[in-house]
Design a protein around this motif. Structure first.
Motif, PDB file in Angstrom:
ATOM      1  N   PHE A  35      11.932   9.059  -9.798  1.00 62.12           N
ATOM      2  CA  PHE A  35      13.214   9.546 -10.297  1.00 62.12           C
ATOM      3  C   PHE A  35      13.889  10.428  -9.245  1.00 62.12           C
ATOM      4  O   PHE A  35      15.104  10.329  -9.029  1.00 62.12           O
ATOM      5  CB  PHE A  35      13.027  10.336 -11.586  1.00 62.12           C
ATOM      6  CG  PHE A  35      14.315  10.865 -12.156  1.00 62.12           C
ATOM      7  CD1 PHE A  35      15.107  10.066 -12.962  1.00 62.12           C
ATOM      8  CD2 PHE A  35      14.762  12.140 -11.855  1.00 62.12           C
ATOM      9  CE1 PHE A  35      16.312  10.541 -13.481  1.00 62.12           C
ATOM     10  CE2 PHE A  35      15.954  12.626 -12.361  1.00 62.12           C
ATOM     11  CZ  PHE A  35      16.736  11.817 -13.177  1.00 62.12           C
ATOM     12  N   LYS A  36      13.120  11.287  -8.580  1.00 65.20           N
ATOM     13  CA  LYS A  36      13.690  12.129  -7.524  1.00 65.20           C
ATOM     14  C   LYS A  36      14.357  11.272  -6.456  1.00 65.20           C
ATOM     15  O   LYS A  36      15.465  11.566  -6.000  1.00 65.20           O
ATOM     16  CB  LYS A  36      12.592  12.985  -6.876  1.00 65.20           C
ATOM     17  CG  LYS A  36      12.082  14.135  -7.700  1.00 65.20           C
ATOM     18  CD  LYS A  36      11.097  14.951  -6.872  1.00 65.20           C
ATOM     19  CE  LYS A  36      10.523  16.112  -7.651  1.00 65.20           C
ATOM     20  NZ  LYS A  36       9.612  16.937  -6.830  1.00 65.20           N
ATOM     21  N   ALA A  37      13.669  10.212  -6.039  1.00 64.87           N
ATOM     22  CA  ALA A  37      14.212   9.347  -4.989  1.00 64.87           C
ATOM     23  C   ALA A  37      15.525   8.712  -5.429  1.00 64.87           C
ATOM     24  O   ALA A  37      16.473   8.617  -4.638  1.00 64.87           O
ATOM     25  CB  ALA A  37      13.193   8.273  -4.619  1.00 64.87           C
ATOM     26  N   TRP A  74      20.546  11.499 -14.107  1.00 67.67           N
ATOM     27  CA  TRP A  74      20.840  10.837 -12.832  1.00 67.67           C
ATOM     28  C   TRP A  74      22.336  10.579 -12.689  1.00 67.67           C
ATOM     29  O   TRP A  74      22.918  10.805 -11.623  1.00 67.67           O
ATOM     30  CB  TRP A  74      20.070   9.518 -12.766  1.00 67.67           C
ATOM     31  CG  TRP A  74      20.464   8.627 -11.626  1.00 67.67           C
ATOM     32  CD1 TRP A  74      20.053   8.725 -10.329  1.00 67.67           C
ATOM     33  CD2 TRP A  74      21.358   7.503 -11.681  1.00 67.67           C
ATOM     34  NE1 TRP A  74      20.630   7.732  -9.574  1.00 67.67           N
ATOM     35  CE2 TRP A  74      21.431   6.968 -10.379  1.00 67.67           C
ATOM     36  CE3 TRP A  74      22.080   6.895 -12.707  1.00 67.67           C
ATOM     37  CZ2 TRP A  74      22.212   5.851 -10.071  1.00 67.67           C
ATOM     38  CZ3 TRP A  74      22.866   5.793 -12.405  1.00 67.67           C
ATOM     39  CH2 TRP A  74      22.925   5.273 -11.107  1.00 67.67           C
ATOM     40  N   GLU A  75      22.961  10.118 -13.756  1.00 66.44           N
ATOM     41  CA  GLU A  75      24.383   9.782 -13.728  1.00 66.44           C
ATOM     42  C   GLU A  75      25.235  11.004 -13.408  1.00 66.44           C
ATOM     43  O   GLU A  75      26.255  10.897 -12.705  1.00 66.44           O
ATOM     44  CB  GLU A  75      24.793   9.176 -15.068  1.00 66.44           C
ATOM     45  CG  GLU A  75      26.260   8.881 -15.234  1.00 66.44           C
ATOM     46  CD  GLU A  75      26.723   7.663 -14.441  1.00 66.44           C
ATOM     47  OE1 GLU A  75      27.852   7.208 -14.686  1.00 66.44           O
ATOM     48  OE2 GLU A  75      25.974   7.171 -13.577  1.00 66.44           O
ATOM     49  N   PRO A 126      12.570   5.171 -16.995  1.00 66.31           N
ATOM     50  CA  PRO A 126      13.886   5.698 -16.592  1.00 66.31           C
ATOM     51  C   PRO A 126      14.349   5.158 -15.244  1.00 66.31           C
ATOM     52  O   PRO A 126      15.521   4.820 -15.078  1.00 66.31           O
ATOM     53  CB  PRO A 126      13.665   7.212 -16.542  1.00 66.31           C
ATOM     54  CG  PRO A 126      12.516   7.460 -17.464  1.00 66.31           C
ATOM     55  CD  PRO A 126      11.629   6.273 -17.299  1.00 66.31           C
ATOM     56  N   VAL A 127      13.420   5.073 -14.286  1.00 64.42           N
ATOM     57  CA  VAL A 127      13.790   4.605 -12.946  1.00 64.42           C
ATOM     58  C   VAL A 127      14.169   3.134 -12.985  1.00 64.42           C
ATOM     59  O   VAL A 127      15.124   2.703 -12.333  1.00 64.42           O
ATOM     60  CB  VAL A 127      12.653   4.866 -11.943  1.00 64.42           C
ATOM     61  CG1 VAL A 127      12.908   4.149 -10.617  1.00 64.42           C
ATOM     62  CG2 VAL A 127      12.493   6.356 -11.704  1.00 64.42           C
TER      63      VAL A 127
END
Length: 583
Positions: free
Chosen positions: A322-324, A264-265, A33-34
């Motif tokens: 992902f958090k970043a 994320w989007e 995902p990242v």
């Protein structure tokens, strides 16, 4: 390499596929995902602006003066997105069937993009003519989506409208085949089962084929009005507009969407709405009023957004990488792309203000993230997905806190720089320190140089981090670096680090035009040394129409000054003349 290009126009045939394979390998090795988010962020920041400028060209250009000018993000990165279209439309097995037929037909041959498309279509018995238009049309399609829920019929209709804006030499565009991957979320954020009219049960996600100017798709047996999750995984390189999408919808997706990219989007869309709102307020108020006061008068950073940011930061189930990514605001280039005649300095200031507000309101949580992902000084470097995630989350948290410019945080960053056992942590700390006017900045820069002065590849990072510094008046530092032993003007990568590093910084857009003049000087000087490098640097002026009238005039003046140089290379001539045609 067993199947090669018939001619240079087919370059994306090899390079698009190569980038796609490279992206897949990196996704398998780390966080898929990242990696997808990183690739899309690059596309939006670099390729979308290229598509909107005077050098817009299809992934298969139909003409050129110098082919050197077409080793571009369009040919490479957008090219890989078109390869991904096949994968999305046909599925992994269908894509593999197409690849097998492609090699069976063309092993040892020099072929065209049309041969690749034919193999994919024939192997799967599909009509992919709409994909073929992606090869010949420049520009980024705009896909507008509207929805309608019929409670009586328990049906949900998705209607799409696509349009690709005119570009140089292509005033009229035909519809392309856009795979729109969708899901529907219930009130609890969970995926609803999909039943498409005439298709039956499709599981939790499906791909809709938008191949005309207008398309419509109706889902049945939808018990409650859903929140649509659209363009999952960024299933096509388009700009998406969702009519009727609310902040409540975005917050639900940010918290629960099962598609990591769309989760994320949703955060990016919330951030973008805030940034545009604050920019508009700041631009409309008197410039004599401090920026923080102008933004605060417009509501500042709302508590709901801070809470959503905190929820991501504290979610123990989320991958650190992902958090970043979810904590990163949209880039300057993405924000400028959404504003008519933008003031790029004000864009940077508003973006910095939002980071400062998040740092002030979430300092305990950011410090806790740093502590939870820290390692004792001297811990040996490990390269694996888990440790990469720890590093990137820790460094992102420190970067946000660094916007506060407090002495305590600067001391912590200098200590982090000195104790780092790997280049990732050392450069992360140095990058934040470089944007602060403190003694620690110069100490760190000097220490880095002394340790690495015999390593020219490492010094490229040292040059770039200084060139891109956001401190006011940084142009004097960049001019001085041209005389530094670390800089060799005949080495292309030195020039890219210094000149392009500066051209991507806020100081390039200094109100007095000094940044534009410096890059204009650099293009003229470099064209006598290396035509290809000079044309790359000249590309910094191709987006001039995105900026306010004053900056447009100053950038055009530099383009005209370059164009008037006697003996200008074909490389630079092509960039400059195509840009001036937009005036």
């Amino acid at each position: 390499n067993r199947v090669t290009c018939r001619d240079w126009f087919q370059l994306t045939l090899k390079e698009g596929l190569t980038v796609f394979r490279d992206q897949g390998f990196s996704a398998d090795m780390n966080s898929a995902p990242v990696k997808r988010i990183e690739d899309v962020a690059l596309l939006r920041a670099s390729q979308f602006s290229e598509d909107a400028g005077p050098m817009a060209h299809p992934i298969r250009p139909d003409s050129y003066i110098k082919m050197d000018n077409f080793y571009t993000v369009t040919v490479y990165e957008k090219g890989s997105e078109i390869i991904r279209l096949y994968h999305t439309l046909l599925g992994p097995q269908g894509f593999r069937k197409g690849m097998d037929l492609y090699f069976q037909r063309h092993d040892g041959q020099a072929v065209t993009c049309d041969d690749f498309l034919a193999a994919m279509a024939d192997a799967n018995g599909e009509d992919l003519s709409g994909v073929g238009r992606w090869y010949s049309q420049a520009g980024t399609p705009m896909l507008t989506v509207s929805t309608a829920y019929d409670a009586a019929k328990k049906s949900f209709t998705i209607s799409t409208h696509q349009v690709t804006p005119p570009t140089n030499g292509q005033p009229d565009k035909l519809p392309v085949l856009i795979p729109l991957k969708v899901g529907l979320l219930g009130p609890d954020g969970q995926d609803l089962p999909l039943h498409l009219e005439g298709k039956g049960d499709l599981g939790a996600s499906t791909v809709l084929r938008c191949d005309a100017e207008h398309n419509s798709f109706t889902f049945t047996d939808v018990a409650v009005e859903p929140v649509p999750s659209l363009l999952r995984g960024f299933s096509a390189p388009v700009k998406l507009v969702v009519q009727g999408q609310t902040d409540d919808h975005l917050r639900l997706m940010f918290a629960h969407d099962s598609d990591p990219f769309n989760r994320w989007e949703a955060g990016q869309r919330l951030y973008m709405k805030l940034l545009l709102q604050l920019y508009s307020a700041a631009a409309g108020a008197a410039s004599s009023v401090p920026l923080a006061e102008r933004c605060a008068a417009a509501g500042g950073v709302p508590g709901e957004l801070v809470a959503a940011f905190r929820a991501v930061l504290e979610d123990g189930k989320l991958d650190g990488s992902f958090k970043a990514m979810a904590m990163r605001l949209p880039s300057m280039a993405e924000i400028v792309d959404r504003i008519d005649e933008a003031d790029p300095v004000l864009v940077w200031q508003v973006r910095h203000y939002v980071y400062q507000q998040l740092a002030q309101q979430l300092r305990p949580q950011l410090e806790a993230a740093i502590k939870a992902n820290d390692v004792p000084p001297g811990t040996p470097y490990e390269f694996n997905a888990q440790q990469c995630a720890r590093r990137v989350l820790r460094n992102m948290s420190e970067s946000i806190l660094g916007s506060l410019e407090s002495p305590e945080i600067q001391e912590q960053l200098l200590r982090r720089f000195r104790e780092a056992t790997n280049m990732t942590d050392r450069m992360a700390a140095l990058t934040v320190l470089c944007d602060t006017d403190t003694p620690g900045r110069e100490q760190a820069l000097q220490e880095f140089y002394e340790v690495n002065k015999d390593k020219p590849l490492v010094l490229l990072k040292w040059l770039a981090v200084q060139a891109s510094c956001a401190l006011p008046g940084n142009i004097a530092k960049v001019r001085a670096l041209m005389q530094h032993p670390a800089f060799t003007i005949t080495t292309p990568n030195c020039c890219y680090s210094l000149f392009l590093g500066f051209a991507r910084s806020v100081n390039f857009h200094a109100a007095d035009g000094s940044g534009y003049e410096f890059i204009g000087d650099s293009v003229i000087k470099m064209d006598k040394i290396n035509h290809q490098v000079a044309s790359r640097i000249a590309g910094a002026f191709t987006t001039f129409k995105q900026y306010d009238k004053e900056r447009q005039a100053m950038m055009v003046a530099q383009l005209r000054r370059i164009a008037a140089v006697e003996g200008l290379s074909e490389n630079v001539f092509e960039i400059v003349t195509k840009s001036l045609q937009q005036v």
